[in-house]
Motif scaffolding. Structure first.
Motif, PDB file in Angstrom:
ATOM      1  N   ALA A 118       0.866  -0.805   0.154  1.00 45.75           N
ATOM      2  CA  ALA A 118       0.245  -0.354  -0.219  1.00 45.75           C
ATOM      3  C   ALA A 118       0.902   1.576   0.159  1.00 45.75           C
ATOM      4  CB  ALA A 118      -0.686  -0.252   1.261  1.00 45.75           C
ATOM      5  N   LEU A 119       1.654   1.424   0.350  1.00 43.89           N
ATOM      6  CA  LEU A 119       2.775   2.376   0.403  1.00 43.89           C
ATOM      7  C   LEU A 119       3.243   3.064  -0.688  1.00 43.89           C
ATOM      8  CD1 LEU A 119       6.271   1.591   2.876  1.00 43.89           C
ATOM      9  CD2 LEU A 119       4.940   3.346   2.788  1.00 43.89           C
ATOM     10  N   LYS A 120       3.336   4.299  -1.097  1.00 45.15           N
ATOM     11  CA  LYS A 120       3.205   4.726  -2.433  1.00 45.15           C
ATOM     12  C   LYS A 120       4.571   4.205  -3.384  1.00 45.15           C
ATOM     13  CE  LYS A 120       4.199   9.551  -4.017  1.00 45.15           C
ATOM     14  NZ  LYS A 120       4.198  10.427  -4.612  1.00 45.15           N
ATOM     15  N   ASN A 121       3.805   3.858  -4.769  1.00 44.30           N
ATOM     16  CA  ASN A 121       4.547   3.307  -5.794  1.00 44.30           C
ATOM     17  C   ASN A 121       5.622   1.533  -5.406  1.00 44.30           C
ATOM     18  OD1 ASN A 121       5.024   5.796  -7.365  1.00 44.30           O
ATOM     19  ND2 ASN A 121       6.697   6.384  -5.721  1.00 44.30           N
ATOM     20  N   GLY A 122       4.675   1.424  -4.434  1.00 42.83           N
ATOM     21  CA  GLY A 122       4.914   0.033  -3.905  1.00 42.83           C
ATOM     22  C   GLY A 122       5.105  -0.980  -4.774  1.00 42.83           C
ATOM     23  N   GLN A 123       3.458  -0.961  -5.486  1.00 42.45           N
ATOM     24  CA  GLN A 123       3.379  -1.826  -6.691  1.00 42.45           C
ATOM     25  C   GLN A 123       4.500  -1.762  -7.993  1.00 42.45           C
ATOM     26  OE1 GLN A 123       1.216  -4.818  -6.188  1.00 42.45           O
ATOM     27  NE2 GLN A 123       2.293  -5.927  -7.560  1.00 42.45           N
ATOM     28  N   ARG A 124       4.153  -0.739  -7.687  1.00 44.74           N
ATOM     29  CA  ARG A 124       5.422   0.189  -8.941  1.00 44.74           C
ATOM     30  C   ARG A 124       6.809  -0.613  -8.669  1.00 44.74           C
ATOM     31  NH1 ARG A 124       4.039   5.863 -11.447  1.00 44.74           N
ATOM     32  NH2 ARG A 124       4.895   4.659 -13.221  1.00 44.74           N
ATOM     33  N   ILE A 125       7.268  -0.206  -7.926  1.00 42.29           N
ATOM     34  CA  ILE A 125       8.201  -0.899  -7.544  1.00 42.29           C
ATOM     35  C   ILE A 125       8.407  -1.739  -7.758  1.00 42.29           C
ATOM     36  CG2 ILE A 125      10.267  -1.053  -6.251  1.00 42.29           C
ATOM     37  CD1 ILE A 125       9.104   1.749  -4.868  1.00 42.29           C
ATOM     38  N   MET A 126       7.615  -3.057  -7.968  1.00 47.30           N
ATOM     39  CA  MET A 126       7.467  -4.381  -7.077  1.00 47.30           C
ATOM     40  C   MET A 126       7.479  -5.201  -8.526  1.00 47.30           C
ATOM     41  SD  MET A 126       5.705  -6.027  -3.733  1.00 47.30           S
ATOM     42  CE  MET A 126       3.836  -4.683  -4.001  1.00 47.30           C
ATOM     43  N   ASP A 127       6.824  -4.539  -9.590  1.00 48.21           N
ATOM     44  CA  ASP A 127       6.650  -4.776 -11.085  1.00 48.21           C
ATOM     45  C   ASP A 127       7.997  -3.605 -11.932  1.00 48.21           C
ATOM     46  OD1 ASP A 127       3.759  -5.567 -10.218  1.00 48.21           O
ATOM     47  OD2 ASP A 127       3.224  -4.057 -10.813  1.00 48.21           O
ATOM     48  N   GLY A 128       8.745  -4.190 -11.233  1.00 44.84           N
ATOM     49  CA  GLY A 128      10.406  -3.479 -11.937  1.00 44.84           C
ATOM     50  C   GLY A 128       9.728  -1.632 -13.115  1.00 44.84           C
ATOM     51  N   GLU A 129       8.964  -1.274 -12.375  1.00 47.08           N
ATOM     52  CA  GLU A 129       8.636  -0.152 -13.721  1.00 47.08           C
ATOM     53  C   GLU A 129       9.695   1.252 -12.583  1.00 47.08           C
ATOM     54  OE1 GLU A 129       4.732   0.810 -13.353  1.00 47.08           O
ATOM     55  OE2 GLU A 129       3.770  -0.822 -13.621  1.00 47.08           O
ATOM     56  N   LEU A 130       9.384   1.496 -11.220  1.00 43.75           N
ATOM     57  CA  LEU A 130      10.529   2.235 -10.304  1.00 43.75           C
ATOM     58  C   LEU A 130      11.269   1.994  -9.406  1.00 43.75           C
ATOM     59  CD1 LEU A 130       7.115   4.370  -9.854  1.00 43.75           C
ATOM     60  CD2 LEU A 130       8.361   4.280 -11.584  1.00 43.75           C
ATOM     61  N   ASP A 131      12.139   2.355  -8.972  1.00 37.56           N
ATOM     62  CA  ASP A 131      13.279   2.285  -8.554  1.00 37.56           C
ATOM     63  C   ASP A 131      13.030   2.742  -6.913  1.00 37.56           C
ATOM     64  OD1 ASP A 131      15.726   3.365  -6.306  1.00 37.56           O
ATOM     65  OD2 ASP A 131      17.141   2.327  -8.307  1.00 37.56           O
ATOM     66  N   CYS A 132      13.921   1.604  -6.564  1.00 34.98           N
ATOM     67  CA  CYS A 132      12.986   1.339  -4.442  1.00 34.98           C
ATOM     68  C   CYS A 132      12.979   2.183  -3.714  1.00 34.98           C
ATOM     69  CB  CYS A 132      14.175   0.356  -3.608  1.00 34.98           C
ATOM     70  SG  CYS A 132      15.785   0.227  -3.897  1.00 34.98           S
ATOM     71  N   THR A 133      14.794   3.359  -4.094  1.00 42.66           N
ATOM     72  CA  THR A 133      14.381   4.531  -3.523  1.00 42.66           C
ATOM     73  C   THR A 133      13.066   5.653  -3.836  1.00 42.66           C
ATOM     74  OG1 THR A 133      15.313   5.977  -5.318  1.00 42.66           O
ATOM     75  CG2 THR A 133      17.019   4.886  -3.973  1.00 42.66           C
ATOM     76  N   GLN A 134      12.019   5.019  -4.550  1.00 36.50           N
ATOM     77  CA  GLN A 134      11.193   5.796  -4.636  1.00 36.50           C
ATOM     78  C   GLN A 134      10.065   5.796  -4.079  1.00 36.50           C
ATOM     79  OE1 GLN A 134      12.040   5.713  -9.531  1.00 36.50           O
ATOM     80  NE2 GLN A 134      10.829   7.765  -9.326  1.00 36.50           N
ATOM     81  N   ILE A 135       9.703   5.006  -2.964  1.00 34.47           N
ATOM     82  CA  ILE A 135       9.243   4.058  -2.174  1.00 34.47           C
ATOM     83  C   ILE A 135       8.648   5.394  -0.898  1.00 34.47           C
ATOM     84  CG2 ILE A 135      11.026   3.494  -0.257  1.00 34.47           C
ATOM     85  CD1 ILE A 135       7.363   1.575  -1.574  1.00 34.47           C
ATOM     86  N   GLY A 136       7.453   5.524  -0.766  1.00 35.57           N
ATOM     87  CA  GLY A 136       6.701   5.886  -0.010  1.00 35.57           C
ATOM     88  C   GLY A 136       6.894   6.737   1.292  1.00 35.57           C
ATOM     89  N   VAL A 137       8.179   6.222   1.811  1.00 33.31           N
ATOM     90  CA  VAL A 137       8.854   5.897   2.722  1.00 33.31           C
ATOM     91  C   VAL A 137      10.302   7.841   2.946  1.00 33.31           C
ATOM     92  CG1 VAL A 137       9.929   5.749   4.953  1.00 33.31           C
ATOM     93  CG2 VAL A 137       8.649   4.126   3.498  1.00 33.31           C
ATOM     94  N   ASP A 138       9.651   8.822   4.348  1.00 32.91           N
ATOM     95  CA  ASP A 138      10.561  10.623   3.657  1.00 32.91           C
ATOM     96  C   ASP A 138      10.590  10.354   4.654  1.00 32.91           C
ATOM     97  OD1 ASP A 138      10.572  10.137   0.616  1.00 32.91           O
ATOM     98  OD2 ASP A 138       8.745  11.114   1.137  1.00 32.91           O
ATOM     99  N   ALA A 139      12.313  11.922   4.738  1.00 32.74           N
ATOM    100  CA  ALA A 139      12.251  11.829   6.178  1.00 32.74           C
ATOM    101  C   ALA A 139      12.560  13.473   6.018  1.00 32.74           C
ATOM    102  CB  ALA A 139      14.194  11.579   6.879  1.00 32.74           C
ATOM    103  N   SER A 140      11.612  13.954   6.407  1.00 32.33           N
ATOM    104  CA  SER A 140      10.803  15.376   6.903  1.00 32.33           C
ATOM    105  C   SER A 140      11.817  16.557   7.394  1.00 32.33           C
ATOM    106  CB  SER A 140       9.633  15.195   6.769  1.00 32.33           C
ATOM    107  OG  SER A 140       9.329  15.537   8.451  1.00 32.33           O
TER     108      SER A 140
END
Length: 562
Positions: free
Chosen positions: A161-183
């Motif tokens: 459910a994390l932002k971009n999670g499914q797209r990363i697992m599908d190989g469309e995006l890099d793992c650094t684009q997962i929706g976890v950030d340090a504000s």
């Protein structure tokens, strides 16, 4: 693991295997009989940990050690509620898609390398000045590793459910684009593509523990595999890990993380994990070499000599060989399910079991209650059918006049099988055929299940984290073994997806109820009883904690009184 121990003494010398007898005295820790602090607790792991990498570990031995090494943002308390750990506070956005977590600033990384530096330091500076604090970046990096295909983590689908999670697992995006950030340094922001009512519970699991990137890269591929490649932000740090597959003195030795004990007291001074086997674990406990034992043997609780924490964490039921010419028939399974009414055998169950007519075991908790209080067993029962009619239908579908006899494969010694004998007797009265019971030793049982050498088998299923979704998903993952229909698989998956998208836990209950009912209607698993599992320890010990889903024992709050 290293075959030669290289942990230091407090005076900077070297501790080797032949000095193990003096290891508990390292650091000069003294028992505090008033608070129960300062004791060295011992426990037996039934196998050598496979990896102390939280994003990878799945075996109970690894998870137990990790649970005492690491702290996550959240943890699960003994009532099943998620509570802050490294987190200090948090907010959830109204749409359920943003979790902002504010961290404590008094949680530190510590490793054997740090201990070596401390031993050689001559100044009197505060150790915290030399320590690396745990920051938001460590959690960001942990989730990037979790989704990195090179990590091959078994846990990443849970966080889809994390932002971009499914797209990363599908190989469309890099793992650094997962929706976890340090504000900022001590604030982690989780962004989801869709609400997930279980998300806080998932943040309390081992997979969500932090990872220090500089330490990880310094391990050069050895992260989590030996004492020099393990770092801690939890109650204890790893001092020694010795394992020789041909040796008898295999053990893990841990020391209290004094830095983290300032913020939240860690009561034991040390932990010793012996690495042996299940039989030796029981002998060690009986010989008072260790302080606690996980067991399914109810005699410990009945003896009155021990403190026991008990959990009905496993549901046992009957499964049918999907390759068997007759017992794989769906109509037959449903007929047998209807013929195994709990009212007929409940009185014959032992003290360590209670009748089960549903799938999710009572140890699963939600909203501060047992899940089975919120969704009763009666409410998930499928619509009534006639067992005799279904049995006749099964014979017609199979083109036979009668069913061949069979035996139920069971693990010997699990429980008193009087109730199962009563079920078999009732089947004989209803359907006119004979089914016996075939108890075998655990090794033979496991091998015959794997080889498909059975018609019917008694089988246990639970969950690997505290959630109805976990228990139901575990059944789905065993679809091939259970002979579950493809339609049932799709329908249950749909219900679990609907549940995951609900913004609050109470809203998930109807979806879980529907999923259980669908599985019961399929009759691929006929629930018979819930089995107790126990954490057993002596009355002079207190406040040991146990997770019945992962098998982890937690020692940070454990106290010993003499």
């Amino acid at each position: 693991m290293n075959q030669r121990i290289t942990a230091e003494r407090a005076d900077g010398g070297t501790l080797f295997l032949d000095e193990l007898a003096t290891a508990p005295m390292l650091g000069g820790c003294e028992k505090d009989r008033g608070t129960g602090a300062g004791y060295l607790f011992s426990y037996t792991l039934d196998a050598n940990p496979q990896s102390l990498d939280p994003q990878l570990a799945t075996d109970e031995a690894s998870l137990t050690v990790i649970g005492n090494l690491f702290s996550g943002l959240f943890r699960m308390d003994d009532t099943g509620n998620v509570v802050p750990d490294v987190a200090e506070s948090y907010e959830i956005s109204p749409d359920g898609c943003t979790y902002t977590v504010h961290m404590r600033k008094d949680n530190y990384w510590y490793s054997l390398g740090d201990a070596r530096q401390e031993a050689t330091r001559t100044d009197s500076e505060d150790a915290a000045k030399h320590a690396a604090p745990v920051t938001a970046a460590d959690f960001v990096y942990a989730f990037q590793r979790l989704f990195d295909p090179r990590t091959d983590s078994p846990y990443r689908e849970r966080f889809a459910a994390l932002k971009n999670g499914q797209r990363i697992m599908d190989g469309e995006l890099d793992c650094t684009q997962i929706g976890v950030d340090a504000s900022d340094t001590y604030t982690v922001v989780f962004t989801l593509d869709r609400p997930d009512a279980n998300f806080l519970s998932l943040l309390a699991t081992t997979a969500a523990m932090p990872c220090n990137p500089s330490f990880f890269y310094g391990c050069k591929g050895r992260y989590g595999l030996d004492e020099d490649s393990v770092i801690s932000n939890g109650a204890f740090y790893l001092r020694m890990w010795f394992y020789d597959p041909y040796g008898k003195e295999n053990q893990i030795y841990m020391r209290r993380n004094a830095l983290n004990s300032r913020a939240k007291q860690v009561y034991p001074s040390n932990l010793t994990f012996y690495i042996q086997d299940a039989q030796k674990a029981e002998q060690n406990f009986r010989d008072s070499l260790t302080d606690c034992l996980i067991t399914a043997d109810s005699s410990y609780a009945a003896s009155g000599k021990y403190t026991t924490l008990s959990y009905e964490s496993v549901t046992y039921g009957l499964i049918f060989n999907p390759r068997h010419s007759q017992y794989s028939n769906a109509s037959l399974r449903k007929a047998l399910s209807l013929g195994a009414r709990s009212a007929d055998y409940a009185a014959m169950l032992g003290a360590d079991t209670t009748e089960a007519s549903a799938l999710v075991p009572p140890a699963v908790r939600m909203l501060g209650k047992e899940y089975r209080e919120l969704v009763s067993q009666q409410s998930v029962q499928p619509a009534g059918q006639d067992a005799a009619v279904l049995y006749t239908q099964a014979l017609e579908e199979l083109g036979i006049a009668s069913l061949e006899s069979a035996q139920i494969l069971v693990p010997a010694g699990l429980t008193d099988y009087a109730a199962l004998h009563e079920i078999v007797r009732r089947w004989s009265d209803l359907f006119g055929f004979y089914i016996g019971i075939d108890p075998v030793d655990p090794e033979t049982y496991a091998q015959r299940l794997q080889d498909g050498e059975y018609a019917i088998a008694l089988y246990g299923t639970g969950s690997d984290y505290n959630s109805p979704a976990g228990a139901l998903q575990q059944l789905l993952e065993q679809q091939g073994m259970l002979g579950m229909s493809e339609q049932t698989l799709r329908d249950v998956q749909a219900q679990l997806q609907e549940a995951a998208g609900v913004e609050n836990l109470s809203g998930t209950l109807e979806h879980y109820r529907a999923a259980e009912r669908l599985l019961l209607e399929d009759a691929c698993f006929i629930p018979l009883f819930y089995k107790q599992e126990y954490l057993v320890f002596r009355p002079d010990n207190e406040d040991l904690a146990f997770d019945p889903f992962t098998g982890q024992v937690f020692f940070a709050d454990a106290k010993h009184f003499e």
